[in-house]
Scaffold this active site. Structure first.
Site, PDB file in Angstrom:
ATOM      1  N   SER A 148       0.825  -1.213   0.000  1.00  0.00           N
ATOM      2  CA  SER A 148       0.000   0.000   0.000  1.00  0.00           C
ATOM      3  C   SER A 148       0.858   1.261   0.000  1.00  0.00           C
ATOM      4  O   SER A 148       0.558   2.224  -0.700  1.00  0.00           O
ATOM      5  CB  SER A 148      -0.903   0.020   1.240  1.00  0.00           C
ATOM      6  OG  SER A 148      -1.677  -1.135   1.297  1.00  0.00           O
ATOM      7  N   GLY A 181       1.944 -10.989 -10.547  1.00  0.00           N
ATOM      8  CA  GLY A 181       1.314 -11.921 -11.489  1.00  0.00           C
ATOM      9  C   GLY A 181       2.088 -11.977 -12.794  1.00  0.00           C
ATOM     10  O   GLY A 181       2.316 -10.946 -13.428  1.00  0.00           O
ATOM     11  N   GLU A 434      -4.979  -3.998  -6.525  1.00  0.00           N
ATOM     12  CA  GLU A 434      -5.332  -2.674  -7.093  1.00  0.00           C
ATOM     13  C   GLU A 434      -5.703  -1.698  -5.989  1.00  0.00           C
ATOM     14  O   GLU A 434      -6.592  -0.860  -6.162  1.00  0.00           O
ATOM     15  CB  GLU A 434      -6.477  -2.778  -8.105  1.00  0.00           C
ATOM     16  CG  GLU A 434      -6.102  -3.340  -9.441  1.00  0.00           C
ATOM     17  CD  GLU A 434      -4.812  -2.757  -9.946  1.00  0.00           C
ATOM     18  OE1 GLU A 434      -4.629  -1.542  -9.825  1.00  0.00           O
ATOM     19  OE2 GLU A 434      -3.972  -3.536 -10.434  1.00  0.00           O
TER      20      GLU A 434
END
Ligand SMILES: Cc1cc2nc3c(=O)[nH]c(=O)nc-3n(C[C@H](O)[C@H](O)[C@H](O)COP(=O)(O)OP(=O)(O)OC[C@H]3O[C@@H](n4cnc5c(N)ncnc54)[C@H](O)[C@@H]3O)c2cc1C
Length: 687
Positions: A148, A181, A434
């Site tokens: 974050s 990913g 996200e």
């Protein structure tokens, strides 16, 4: 089998009650018949490819699943190129494949980030290679120690002027990139967020294109340690090789820093971006896409649930909702229970609202990018904040909704073969990636705090979706404002509903603003004390715009001047209005305390609201199957024994259970080794 045919009969009978044209409704949802046709074409394209068959998925371990994921990824890439598919079609392919594949971040993040943050020359260099899959990319921001908090990333990119290079370094153990990913196995390149250092000065996180694996033999380059982080929660994302990487003073050319906004010259001179948030475009895109995805997920979950609950029967409750006239002697279809309807139908309404929200959010993104391309940053802050608020809210309700749909289906809901288990595992991390859903709400809160200030100084500059802050300018008047509803029907007025949401947002934003000011402002050390209120106002705002956009989309669909593909028939409009009312009023009911704590609602209004929600839920009953059919999710996509379009739930569940590999043997593995010794421990037994 009598039972099976009853399942089918029940669903077919429910369909006969539909009083609107399903094709018309589907066209409304997808923005016209051409879009519907194209979506069907793409899904069919995928369904016909054996590599995308889902039958053995429940039995794949992570290692096999990743290998399958890689095979699926390459086929996906080939199909995209063979058919020259655009981004929307690609998104539909991904929807149809229904799993997170290693290659998704290539199209979902690597390319968009280069496109939005690369200079023209960089775009010219990297994008054609990426589009032809001559390189495969991923997006590497998160680290073992930080996600974050972008400002505390520990990976560094230090400028080496002598060789005109960046030295990428994982300065500490916790600087290892993590969760990325596509990094674990498939990617050849990564866009890496790293702290830019020139002559010892830290300029904060910037983006660099970093070659990871050789284009000749796919071996990681010396100086990079890279691998897969292992299996994930609920067996989700198991075809995706989320990876780690550590860089040991790894060199890349200076021009691999993406330089559309910030720049570093050959001499090591840093030029900062003209606007601090210019690099937000790609994040807004990813979040906007997620809103649409949530519409697709929740609509699938409600499709499965609605169909199964229509054919499931429990108890013989003599109620007027029974179908004893056509099916004498049968138990009650569980979808007839008000408690079931009360849990399920608001989620159908929510799915419709999510479709509308996905469309508007994407339009806002396109508007933003058009503006940015000509240097106009006017809408940047608003679109960034809105996409953050909606991402947080929509992914929260969709994941919770998918789980509620599972519970709605009772015991069978827990079977993998519902199609929901896999979906839930895929959808639930969207609450985290996200931008963590709780952290993200601070973006909208900060934006609204600025809007409150703007309202007080230059009210004409407040942006359209936060105009409600003007309501609270006159504090005395606002404190005494009361909801105008006097009779139950008043709740059905969209203007009343919007006024209610606006009042709540205005109050929460103003209260937060006053509290923050009293505590020393947004930059004070007390900021985190307001986290809870930030979450509250951000979700309140998201609910407001979702209600507003759903209402607007129906108004547009009814307007004869709207383009034909966006119009809907009067029958469809009538049921859409009911859904919109249910969505708005149920959202209010779920958050009732927010509307009562300042006495905006009185007790009688709360009661009439509940009665109205109950009546609206009941009014959907006959249309529920038609409404979920209109989502147009084919059986291949649903991959559900319980929610298939023919309703043959028990037969399909039975057939699926027969595919369980354990059932290939009459006597199970482990009998000789474990069970027999236990049974025989005290000697032979003859019964
Ligand atoms: C399936 C999956 C795929 C991913 N793919 C990628 C990828 O491809 N590339 C990539 O770079 N990253 C990826 N990520 C990482 C992801 O983006 C981060 O995990 C996410 O942004 C959350 O950050 P974090 O892990 O640092 O959470 P943290 O910030 O550590 O959160 C931990 C807890 O602290 C709370 N918290 C943190 N800060 C605050 C605050 N200021 N106020 C209040 N509460 C706070 C959070 O709400 C949370 O409950 C992926 C993650 C997952 C799960």
């Amino acid at each position: 089998m009598a039972q099976t045919s009853q399942n089918k009969k029940d669903l077919a009978q429910a369909r006969t009650k539909t009083n609107f044209d399903i094709t018309d409704m589907t066209n409304y949802l997808y923005g016209g018949a051409a879009n519907v046709e194209q979506r069907r074409y793409i899904i069919d394209l995928i369904a016909r490819e054996p590599i995308f068959n889902k039958d053995d998925w429940p039995w794949l371990n992570h290692t096999d699943a990743v290998k399958r994921g890689i095979a699926m990824s390459t086929r996906l890439a080939e199909i995209k190129m063979e058919h020259e598919l655009n981004d929307l079609d690609f998104a539909t392919m991904v929807e149809a494949i229904d799993d997170t594949l290693p290659i998704l971040l290539h199209n979902g993040a690597f390319i968009p980030v280069i496109n939005s943050q690369g200079s023209d020359e960089q775009i010219e260099k990297w994008i054609p290679l990426a589009e032809k899959y001559q390189i495969i990319g991923c997006y590497a921001q998160t680290e073992l120690g930080h996600g974050s908090n972008l400002s505390q990333l520990e990976t560094t990119a230090t400028f080496v002027q002598e060789t005109d290079e960046w030295e990428i370094n994982s300065t500490t153990f916790t600087a290892a990139k993590w969760w990325i990913g596509g990094l674990g196995a498939i990617c050849t390149h990564a866009v890496v967020q790293a702290k830019l250092i020139i002559a010892g000065k830290d300029y904060g996180a910037h983006v660099f294109v970093v070659p990871i694996r050789s284009l000749d033999n796919h071996k990681p380059f010396p100086g990079i340690q890279v691998g897969d982080i292992g299996p994930k929660a609920y067996g989700g994302f198991n075809k995706m090789e989320n990876g780690f990487a550590r860089f040991n003073k790894y060199r890349i050319p200076r021009e691999n820093m993406l330089m559309r906004f910030s720049k570093v010259s050959r001499e090591g001179v840093y030029t900062k971006p003209p606007h601090a948030k210019l690099s937000y475009g790609s994040m807004v895109l990813l979040r906007s896409v997620l809103i649409r995805q949530m519409a697709l997920y929740l609509s699938r979950a409600t499709t499965i649930s609605t169909r199964y609950l229509t054919v499931r029967r429990q108890f013989n409750n003599p109620t007027k909702r029974n179908d004893a006239d056509i099916n004498p002697g049968l138990e009650t279809q569980v979808i007839n229970y008000p408690m079931v309807q009360n849990r399920l139908f608001p989620m159908i309404a929510q799915s419709y609202a999510l479709f509308a929200a996905g469309t508007v959010m994407m339009e806002m993104y396109i508007g933003l990018m058009t503006g940015l391309s000509s240097g106009n940053i006017d809408t940047l802050a608003e679109v960034h904040a809105t996409s953050s608020a909606l991402k947080s809210y929509c992914t929260t309700i969709a994941a919770a909704g998918a789980e509620e749909c599972r519970k709605l289906m009772g015991g069978h809901g827990y079977s993998y073969f519902t199609g929901l288990a896999h979906m839930f595992a895929s959808i639930v991390p969207s609450n985290t990636y996200e931008g963590d859903n709780y952290v993200l709400t601070q973006q909208m809160a900060r934006y609204l705090l600025k809007e409150v200030k703007t309202a007080r100084t230059t009210p004409n500059k407040v942006t359209p979706y936060s105009k409600y802050v003007l309501l609270a300018l006159n504090k005395d008047e606002f404190t005494h404002a009361r909801c105008s509803v006097t009779k139950a029907e008043d709740w059905l007025s969209p203007d009343v509903q919007l006024a209610v949401f606006e009042h709540r947002c205005a109050r929460l934003a103003t209260e937060l603003s006053d509290d923050v000011d009293a505590a020393g402002g947004m930059e004070a050390t007390t900021w985190s004390d307001h986290n809870i209120e930030c979450y509250r106002i951000s979700h309140a705002h998201a609910q407001y715009v979702m209600v507003l956009w759903f209402i607007q989309s129906i108004r547009d669909a009814r307007n004869p001047e709207t383009e034909e593909e966006h119009r809907a028939s009067p029958e469809a409009i009538a049921i859409l209005e009911r859904l919109s009312n249910l969505h708005a009023l149920h959202t209010i009911q779920t958050n009732l305390a927010d509307f009562t704590e300042d006495a905006y609602f009185n007790p009688a209004q709360c009661q009439s609201l509940r009665a109205q929600v109950k009546a609206l839920v009941a009014s959907i009953a006959d249309q529920a199957v038609g409404l979920v059919d209109a989502f147009d999710h084919p059986d291949f996509l649903l991959a559900s024994a319980l929610g298939a379009s023919d309703g043959d739930a028990y037969q399909r569940l039975w057939d699926k259970a027969q595919t369980e590999p354990l059932n290939r043997r009459e006597v199970c593995d482990g009998y000789e080794e474990y069970i027999r010794p236990l049974l025989k421990k005290h000697g032979e037994l003859k019964l």
